[in-house]
Design an enzyme around this catalytic site. Sequence first.
Site, PDB file in Angstrom:
ATOM      1  CB  ALA A   7      -0.316   4.475 -15.369  1.00 55.04           C
ATOM      2  CG  HIS A   8       1.971   6.639 -18.814  1.00 52.11           C
ATOM      3  ND1 HIS A   8       1.870   7.959 -18.532  1.00 52.11           N
ATOM      4  CD2 HIS A   8       0.761   6.227 -19.235  1.00 52.11           C
ATOM      5  CE1 HIS A   8       0.649   8.351 -18.786  1.00 52.11           C
ATOM      6  NE2 HIS A   8      -0.063   7.327 -19.195  1.00 52.11           N
ATOM      7  CG  ASN A   9       8.748   7.105 -14.948  1.00 49.58           C
ATOM      8  OD1 ASN A   9       8.894   8.319 -15.110  1.00 49.58           O
ATOM      9  ND2 ASN A   9       9.505   6.390 -14.128  1.00 49.58           N
TER      10      ASN A   9
ATOM     11  CE  LYS B  59       5.046   0.305 -14.539  1.00 51.24           C
ATOM     12  NZ  LYS B  59       4.895   0.209 -13.070  1.00 51.24           N
TER      13      LYS B  59
ATOM     14  CB  VAL C 145       0.493   9.063 -14.951  1.00 54.63           C
ATOM     15  CG1 VAL C 145      -0.973   8.938 -14.566  1.00 54.63           C
ATOM     16  CG2 VAL C 145       0.684  10.261 -15.868  1.00 54.63           C
TER      17      VAL C 145
END
Lengths: 163, 157
Positions: free
Chosen positions: B102-104, A152, B116
């Site tokens: 938020a990101h992975n 993601k 995060v």
Amino acid sequence: MSNLDTYDLKLIEATQAGLPIVEKPYEAIASQTGLSEQDVIDRLSRLLKQGIIRKIAAAPNHYALGLCANGMTVWDVDDRFANEKGQLVGALDFVSHCYLRPRALPHWPYNLFAMVHGRSREEVESKRKQISKLLGDACTSDDILYSKRILKKTGLRVSPKGA
Amino acid sequence: MSLKAPKNIILDSTDAALINHLQDGFPLVSRPFCEVANQLGISEKDCIARVNRLRGSGILTRFGPFYDAQAMGGAFCLCAMSVPEERFEEVAEMVNAHLEVAHNYERSHTLNMWFVLATQTVEQIDRVAREIAEETGLEVLLFPKLKEFFIGFKVAA
């Protein structure tokens, strides 16, 4: 944050996605926010001094620059030297991020994190060796975590509305 | 890697110098590109055109103020989990479903999922981490930033 006024919040909203790439970018922002160009410059200067803005700058896309290999290097650095060593590592030109974080024992003995970029894994490994030399005896163990996949990724957008 | 590098972009030495220069900071004056251009020995017009091209082609991912969410009252935290291989996709979906993620990234380690959390308050970090732990039945390790060291990253082009 309590010391931000309405115009600060407007300014943050108008600039958080970026500055217009024109001759007078602050004037362009001024006309959007109802401030004067000088007001925009003054307020941005203040926000920079307060640390609310970390920097006004450009961020490159490492992949687009051919730096396709990246590894999160992690180090168990003696707490007595962690600050001093962290500064040295953070200043290296191939390290894009460098942080001190708490250990999570017993799973995770590492407290210094440094993101290393290179054109290949070999390059990343050789840079890892440079960091290892720099840390010397202050570091007892280390590891490297390569990213296998992005699961993601969304832009980190602040929302000053509720601030 | 799912990030796509734009093809057929050729950077000359002026572009590289410009990218490095702009990473260190951008002047707070009426005509900032003029100041940058003078330092690099190019014209203001050329400077603006180059930054536009670099931004438009995705070589620069951001250009402008970098706001510190922490200073604004928000919070960030790096988190990691050790996810069994057979449950990886299912857990990734559960984690990503949280807007605060938020990101992975999947990483090569026993701790194979690193993400995060970005929230408005420090308390929310703990709450979301607890929710993820409960939903997945897996331990979530928190690695909050204690200190950030100055960034010296430079492009060699």
